[in-house]
Design a protein around this motif. Structure first.
Motif, PDB file in Angstrom:
ATOM      1  N   PRO A   3      -5.240   1.208   6.839  1.00 51.84           N
ATOM      2  CA  PRO A   3      -6.549   0.572   6.700  1.00 51.84           C
ATOM      3  C   PRO A   3      -6.823   0.198   5.251  1.00 51.84           C
ATOM      4  O   PRO A   3      -6.575   0.990   4.341  1.00 51.84           O
ATOM      5  CB  PRO A   3      -7.520   1.655   7.195  1.00 51.84           C
ATOM      6  N   ARG A   5      -9.174   0.184   3.051  1.00 58.31           N
ATOM      7  CA  ARG A   5     -10.431   0.757   2.581  1.00 58.31           C
ATOM      8  C   ARG A   5     -10.101   2.093   1.945  1.00 58.31           C
ATOM      9  O   ARG A   5      -8.983   2.596   2.095  1.00 58.31           O
ATOM     10  CB  ARG A   5     -11.394   0.946   3.762  1.00 58.31           C
ATOM     11  N   LEU A   7      -9.266   5.744   1.555  1.00 60.49           N
ATOM     12  CA  LEU A   7      -8.619   6.533   2.597  1.00 60.49           C
ATOM     13  C   LEU A   7      -9.110   7.978   2.576  1.00 60.49           C
ATOM     14  O   LEU A   7      -9.188   8.603   1.518  1.00 60.49           O
ATOM     15  CB  LEU A   7      -7.106   6.508   2.410  1.00 60.49           C
ATOM     16  N   ASP A  11      -6.699   9.454   7.252  1.00 59.08           N
ATOM     17  CA  ASP A  11      -6.003   8.189   7.051  1.00 59.08           C
ATOM     18  C   ASP A  11      -4.648   8.402   6.379  1.00 59.08           C
ATOM     19  O   ASP A  11      -3.666   7.721   6.709  1.00 59.08           O
ATOM     20  CB  ASP A  11      -6.845   7.243   6.202  1.00 59.08           C
ATOM     21  N   GLY A  15      -1.611   7.490   8.499  1.00 58.67           N
ATOM     22  CA  GLY A  15      -0.909   6.361   7.909  1.00 58.67           C
ATOM     23  C   GLY A  15       0.549   6.670   7.618  1.00 58.67           C
ATOM     24  O   GLY A  15       1.427   5.819   7.813  1.00 58.67           O
ATOM     25  N   ALA A 317      -7.850  -3.571  -2.048  1.00 55.87           N
ATOM     26  CA  ALA A 317      -8.020  -4.062  -0.673  1.00 55.87           C
ATOM     27  C   ALA A 317      -8.481  -5.511  -0.668  1.00 55.87           C
ATOM     28  O   ALA A 317      -7.933  -6.350   0.068  1.00 55.87           O
ATOM     29  CB  ALA A 317      -9.016  -3.172   0.073  1.00 55.87           C
TER      30      ALA A 317
END
Length: 346
Positions: A3, A5, A7, A11, A15, A317
């Motif tokens: 993602p 954004r 973390l 995540d 991830g 990001a």
């Protein structure tokens, strides 16, 4: 997979798993290729050293009763041991460096939403391995300095104290000295822990990577320490679970074989040799599989922490999304965005 954004811990964990799941063939292929090169080379180094000093073993380890080993036999063994240690250390660091360079390269493709190939990642990992090795060596040297200093002071003191009460007191002093040195070592290790990712993803040199890692960690040390600790513990537990079935099966395979060895010292049968080889191969395969996961997961988690810090501090990001949006119109593949300070990612 990742993602774009800031973390959270979940995540980082998910991830890393998602990256392994999506690129497990490439990751496993490169790690196994490294092991297939490193392990035989290490065995060759040890075997060559043993053959070179074989004639000195008996005079040193089984001297005539009441006599000390002669220096002409002790010195070659010491020189060979030091040379083997240095060579094995260098070979091991280079092997780990290839893997440490591999994981950020895989993560870069995952973050950018691109697929990759074994050949491309192998080239990228080998090309950046010397710089990663330099960063790892410097970080170990700097982070381990407090412990090395304690041992450098403590060992001569114990040697000079002999076997009296002073030596016993110094033995009790070592844990206290290490208690003061180890926290500083851990602090430095976390501070420089993002250096391999910086080397691979920003094309930085070892010294620059250490400075960059220190700057990214500054102010978030406790969070990065906690995330790193969870990732290492999780990787170790799962790696142990992967290796355990292989060890159990190998143990059950070797027990009947050991019972079949003749008591009189005769040659073992073909079945016994086959069982021993089978058990050894099982343990070897289990160890290789567990190492592939443990090293890969830990390095991926570290690289994710690097991405997280750049998302939080440098707007990574937004830069990636803008790059991805512009790529189709430009007809070119997206590339990692530059750093705000003007440095270029590779």
């Amino acid at each position: 997979m990742i993602p774009l954004r800031p973390l959270a811990l979940g995540d980082i964990v998910s991830g890393s798993f998602a990256t392994i799941r999506g690129h497990w063939k490439t990751l496993a292929g490169v790690v196994l290729a490294v092991q297939a090169i490193v392990l035989p080379v290490m065995a060759l180094v040890v075997g060559t050293a043993v053959v070179a000093v074989h004639d000195h073993f008996d005079p040193v380890f089984d001297p005539p009763f009441g006599e000390d080993p002669a220096s002409e036999h002790v010195v070659p063994l010491v020189v060979a041991a030091v040379a083997v240690f240095v060579l094995l250390f260098v070979i091991g660091v280079l092997g780990v460096s290839v893997i440490a360079a591999l994981c950020p390269a895989v993560l870069k493709e995952a973050v950018m939403g691109r697929s990759t190939t074994f050949r491309a990642l192998w080239r990228s990992s080998v090309r950046r391995a010397p710089a990663v090795a330099g960063a790892l060596f410097l970080s170990v040297l700097i982070a381990g300095a407090p412990v090395f200093l304690v041992l450098a002071v403590w060992v001569p003191l114990v040697a000079s104290a002999g076997s009296g009460d002073g030596a016993v007191a110094l033995l009790g002093l070592l844990p206290l000295l290490l208690l003061a040195a180890v926290p500083l070592t851990v602090w430095l290790n976390i501070r420089f822990g993002l250096a391999p990712a910086v080397v691979v993803l920003e094309g930085a040199g070892p010294v620059t990577a250490l400075r960059r890692s220190s700057a990214l960690v500054r102010g978030d040390w406790w969070r990065i320490f906690g995330f790193t600790l969870v990732a290492v513990m999780l990787a170790g537990a799962i790696a142990y679970a992967i290796q355990l079935p292989f060890n159990f099966i190998g143990m059950f395979a070797i027990m009947p074989a050991l019972q079949g060895i003749p008591e009189g010292g005769g040659a073992p049968s073909a079945g016994v040799i086959t069982a021993l080889v089978f058990a050894f191969l099982l343990v070897l395969i289990g160890g290789a599989a567990s190492q592939v996961f443990q090293i890969g997961y830990s390095q991926l988690a570290s690289a994710l922490l690097y991405v997280d810090q750049r998302i939080r501090r440098e707007g990574l990001a937004e830069a990636i999304l803008a790059d991805l949006a512009a790529a189709p119109a430009a007809g070119a593949a997206p590339t990692a965005p530059p750093r705000p300070d003007g440095g270029a990612d590779s």
